[in-house]
Design an enzyme around this catalytic site. Structure first.
Site, PDB file in Angstrom:
ATOM      1  N   LYS A   1      -4.711 -10.056  -6.858  1.00 58.91           N
ATOM      2  CA  LYS A   1      -5.923 -10.475  -6.133  1.00 58.91           C
ATOM      3  C   LYS A   1      -7.112  -9.584  -6.495  1.00 58.91           C
ATOM      4  O   LYS A   1      -6.930  -8.412  -6.825  1.00 58.91           O
ATOM      5  CB  LYS A   1      -5.662 -10.508  -4.625  1.00 58.91           C
ATOM      6  CG  LYS A   1      -6.024  -9.263  -3.867  1.00 58.91           C
ATOM      7  CD  LYS A   1      -6.050  -9.471  -2.356  1.00 58.91           C
ATOM      8  CE  LYS A   1      -6.339  -8.112  -1.716  1.00 58.91           C
ATOM      9  NZ  LYS A   1      -6.485  -8.064  -0.313  1.00 58.91           N
TER      10      LYS A   1
ATOM     11  N   LYS B   1     -11.296  -4.768  -3.422  1.00 54.14           N
ATOM     12  CA  LYS B   1     -12.343  -3.748  -3.556  1.00 54.14           C
ATOM     13  C   LYS B   1     -11.807  -2.337  -3.727  1.00 54.14           C
ATOM     14  O   LYS B   1     -12.461  -1.502  -4.301  1.00 54.14           O
ATOM     15  CB  LYS B   1     -13.372  -3.804  -2.436  1.00 54.14           C
ATOM     16  CG  LYS B   1     -12.889  -3.917  -1.014  1.00 54.14           C
ATOM     17  CD  LYS B   1     -14.106  -3.928  -0.081  1.00 54.14           C
ATOM     18  CE  LYS B   1     -14.037  -4.951   1.031  1.00 54.14           C
ATOM     19  NZ  LYS B   1     -12.905  -4.826   1.926  1.00 54.14           N
TER      20      LYS B   1
ATOM     21  N   LYS C   1       0.826  -1.215   0.000  1.00 53.44           N
ATOM     22  CA  LYS C   1       0.000   0.000   0.000  1.00 53.44           C
ATOM     23  C   LYS C   1       0.855   1.258   0.000  1.00 53.44           C
ATOM     24  O   LYS C   1       0.462   2.286  -0.552  1.00 53.44           O
ATOM     25  CB  LYS C   1      -0.974  -0.024   1.175  1.00 53.44           C
ATOM     26  CG  LYS C   1      -1.990  -1.145   0.996  1.00 53.44           C
ATOM     27  CD  LYS C   1      -3.268  -0.956   1.747  1.00 53.44           C
ATOM     28  CE  LYS C   1      -4.286  -1.950   1.175  1.00 53.44           C
ATOM     29  NZ  LYS C   1      -5.473  -2.110   1.975  1.00 53.44           N
TER      30      LYS C   1
HETATM   31  P1  TYM Z   1     -10.756  -6.957   3.644  1.00 57.09           P
HETATM   32  O1  TYM Z   1     -11.867  -6.044   3.980  1.00 57.09           O
HETATM   33  O2  TYM Z   1      -9.738  -6.509   2.656  1.00 57.09           O
HETATM   34  O3  TYM Z   1     -11.317  -8.342   3.145  1.00 57.09           O
HETATM   35  C1  TYM Z   1     -12.309  -9.027   3.875  1.00 57.09           C
HETATM   36  C2  TYM Z   1     -12.054 -10.528   3.818  1.00 57.09           C
HETATM   37  O4  TYM Z   1     -12.085 -10.978   2.469  1.00 57.09           O
HETATM   38  C3  TYM Z   1     -10.880 -11.671   2.175  1.00 57.09           C
HETATM   39  N1  TYM Z   1     -10.512 -11.360   0.779  1.00 57.09           N
HETATM   40  C4  TYM Z   1     -10.289 -12.288  -0.150  1.00 57.09           C
HETATM   41  N2  TYM Z   1     -10.332 -13.628  -0.119  1.00 57.09           N
HETATM   42  C5  TYM Z   1     -10.069 -14.293  -1.270  1.00 57.09           C
HETATM   43  N3  TYM Z   1      -9.775 -13.667  -2.430  1.00 57.09           N
HETATM   44  C6  TYM Z   1      -9.727 -12.320  -2.508  1.00 57.09           C
HETATM   45  N4  TYM Z   1      -9.463 -11.740  -3.665  1.00 57.09           N
HETATM   46  C7  TYM Z   1      -9.984 -11.559  -1.338  1.00 57.09           C
HETATM   47  N5  TYM Z   1     -10.040 -10.234  -1.067  1.00 57.09           N
HETATM   48  C8  TYM Z   1     -10.359 -10.141   0.227  1.00 57.09           C
HETATM   49  C9  TYM Z   1      -9.841 -11.123   3.149  1.00 57.09           C
HETATM   50  O5  TYM Z   1      -8.797 -12.043   3.369  1.00 57.09           O
HETATM   51  C10 TYM Z   1     -10.671 -10.922   4.390  1.00 57.09           C
HETATM   52  O6  TYM Z   1     -10.786 -12.128   5.122  1.00 57.09           O
HETATM   53  N6  TYM Z   1      -7.779  -6.359   7.589  1.00 57.09           N
HETATM   54  C11 TYM Z   1      -8.970  -7.026   7.101  1.00 57.09           C
HETATM   55  C12 TYM Z   1     -10.228  -6.672   7.867  1.00 57.09           C
HETATM   56  C13 TYM Z   1     -10.115  -6.877   9.335  1.00 57.09           C
HETATM   57  C14 TYM Z   1     -10.100  -8.125   9.999  1.00 57.09           C
HETATM   58  C15 TYM Z   1     -10.019  -7.802  11.392  1.00 57.09           C
HETATM   59  C16 TYM Z   1     -10.171  -9.450   9.568  1.00 57.09           C
HETATM   60  C17 TYM Z   1     -10.041  -5.892  10.265  1.00 57.09           C
HETATM   61  N7  TYM Z   1      -9.978  -6.440  11.513  1.00 57.09           N
HETATM   62  C18 TYM Z   1      -9.993  -8.812  12.352  1.00 57.09           C
HETATM   63  C19 TYM Z   1     -10.137 -10.464  10.548  1.00 57.09           C
HETATM   64  C20 TYM Z   1     -10.029 -10.123  11.927  1.00 57.09           C
HETATM   65  C21 TYM Z   1      -9.183  -6.625   5.652  1.00 57.09           C
HETATM   66  O7  TYM Z   1      -8.722  -5.629   5.200  1.00 57.09           O
HETATM   67  O8  TYM Z   1     -10.023  -7.420   4.986  1.00 57.09           O
END
Ligand code: TYM
Length: 334
Positions: free
Chosen positions: A200, A203, A118
Site C-alpha cells: 500500500k 506515509k 508494524k
Molecule cells: P492513516 O493516517 O494511516 O490514514 C488516513 C486514511 O487514509 C487511508 N489510507 C489509504 N487509503 C487508500 N490507499 C492507501 N494507500 C491508503 N493509505 C491510507 C486510511 O485507510 C485512513 O482512512 N488509524 C488511522 C487514523 C485514525 C482513525 C481514527 C481513522 C485514528 N483514529 C478514527 C478513523 C476513525 C490511520 O492510521 O490512518
C-alpha cells in the site's frame, strides 16, 4: 448543536500526522470526507496521539500536525461546517481509551494485522501504545456517537473491533455507544505504491519513489509516474490480479478525475504504457496544483491557524465531555 444538527447522522474520521499526506490518503479517505460533509454532521481529527506509537521527532510531529490540519482545509473541509480538531487537544480521547482497554481482550488486540505488520517492521519498538492503538481509535469514534466512519480498507479491522467493543459495553451496562459503520470508497479503497503495486502507498514507509505526496511539485510527480512499475505486456487493461501496476494507475486516474474505471480504461485503449503514465501524471498534477495553493495560504496564516485549532478543540471537547461523563457514571466512577 442546533436542532437540525441533532437530527443528522454523525460522521467521524481521522488521519495520523506521521509523515506527509499522499495520494492514497486523498483518494482512500479525503474524497469521502468531503462528500459526507454535505449530508452529515462531521468530526475530522488529526490523530497525533496515534503518531507516537512509532518513533517520531518532536519537531516533525509538530510540523506534520499543523500541515495535516491545513491539508484538510485545502481539500475542502470547512471548519465552520465540520468540527476539525487535533486529538491531543481533547483529553477525553485518552481517558475513554483507558476504559475501552478494559473491555478489549488481549487476544482481540493481538489479532490486528496492523499490529503484527508494524511489530515485524520495528522489532525494537513494540510498545504498549502500538498494541492498544485500536482502542484509542475506538475511543475517537465512540466519543462522538459516530454512525459512519469513512476510511480506507486498511482500517477495516480496527473499525470492526470498535463495533465489538461498543456492543460489549452496551450489553454490559445499557445502550451508550452507537455501533459505527465503515464507509469505503468503491474504487481506490487501497492505492498501491508506484514502485511495488503489492504494497500500500503509505506515509511512514520508506518508499520515496512509490509514494506521491500532495506537496510534490509537477516535475517530481512526473518523475514518480514515469518510473512506476507496470509489467512486461503492452495492453492497458484494468485487471488487479494480472496487472496490479497498470490497474493502480487506472484507479488513480479514474479517482482524481471522478470517472468510472471503464471510462479510464477506454481513454487509454490502444495507448502505450508511457502514454498511460504521462496521462495519469498530468491528471494528478492538475488536481494537486490548486490544492497546494490553498494549503500554502492556510499554512502561512499562523494567527488564523491558532484560532481555528482552538475553535475545533472547544467544539469537540463539548461533545466528548458529555459522552465521557456518561461512561464514567455507568462504570461507577464517583
Ligand atoms: P492513516 O493516517 O494511516 O490514514 C488516513 C486514511 O487514509 C487511508 N489510507 C489509504 N487509503 C487508500 N490507499 C492507501 N494507500 C491508503 N493509505 C491510507 C486510511 O485507510 C485512513 O482512512 N488509524 C488511522 C487514523 C485514525 C482513525 C481514527 C481513522 C485514528 N483514529 C478514527 C478513523 C476513525 C490511520 O492510521 O490512518
Amino acid at each position: 448543536m442546533d436542532n437540525n444538527q441533532a437530527q443528522q447522522k454523525i460522521v467521524l474520521s481521522a488521519m495520523k500526522p506521521s509523515g506527509n499526506l499522499h495520494l492514497g490518503n486523498l483518494i482512500g479517505a479525503g474524497k469521502n470526507w468531503l462528500k459526507m460533509q454535505e449530508d452529515y454532521f462531521c468530526y475530522y481529527a488529526v490523530a497525533d496521539l496515534h503518531s507516537i506509537t512509532e518513533e517520531i521527532l518532536t519537531k516533525d510531529l509538530r510540523e506534520y500536525t499543523l500541515d495535516l490540519f491545513c491539508w484538510f482545509m485545502a481539500i475542502g473541509i470547512d471548519p465552520n461546517k465540520s468540527v476539525l480538531f487535533v486529538q491531543s487537544q481533547v483529553p477525553h480521547h485518552a481517558e475513554l481509551a483507558w476504559v475501552l482497554n478494559c473491555f478489549t481482550q488481549y487476544g482481540e488486540a493481538r489479532r490486528m494485522t496492523q499490529f503484527k505488520d508494524k511489530s515485524l517492521k520495528n522489532p525494537d519498538n513494540i510498545n504498549l501504545g502500538l498494541f492498544s492503538y485500536p482502542t484509542l481509535m475506538a475511543a475517537d469514534i465512540l466519543l462522538y456517537g459516530a454512525h459512519y466512519v469513512p476510511i480506507g480498507k486498511d482500517q477495516k479491522q480496527h473499525l470492526e473491533l470498535a463495533r465489538t467493543i461498543a456492543n460489549r459495553f452496551n450489553n454490559r451496562y445499557s445502550p451508550t455507544f452507537v455501533e459505527p459503520e465503515g464507509i469505503f470508497p468503491k474504487l481506490g479503497a487501497k492505492i498501491f505504491s508506484l514502485s511495488d503495486p503489492h504494497k500500500k502507498m503509505g506515509k511512514s514507509e520508506n518508499d520515496p519513489k512509490g509514494v506521491v505526496l500532495l506537496k510534490d511539485d509537477p516535475a517530481t510527480v512526473e518523475r514518480k509516474f514515469k518510473s512506476a512499475v507496470t509489467d512486461s505486456e503492452t495492453e492497458v487493461k484494468y485487471n488487479v490480479a494480472k496487472k496490479p501496476g497498470v490497474s493502480n494507475l487506472l484507479v488513480i486516474y479514474a479517482e482524481v478525475l471522478g470517472l468510472p474505471i471503464k471510462t479510464a480504461e477506454k481513454h487509454f485503449e490502444n495507448k502505450s504504457y508511457a502514454e498511460l503514465k504521462e496521462g495519469v501524471a498530468k491528471a494528478v498534477i492538475d488536481t494537486l496544483i490548486p490544492l497546494q495553493q490553498k494549503y500554502n495560504s492556510f499554512r502561512a496564516n499562523k494567527e488564523n491557524l491558532a484560532e481555528l485549532l482552538k475553535q475545533g478543540s472547544d467544539k469537540a471537547s463539548f461533545t466528548a465531555r458529555k459522552m465521557l461523563s456518561k461512561v464514567y457514571r455507568k462504570v461507577g466512577f464517583v
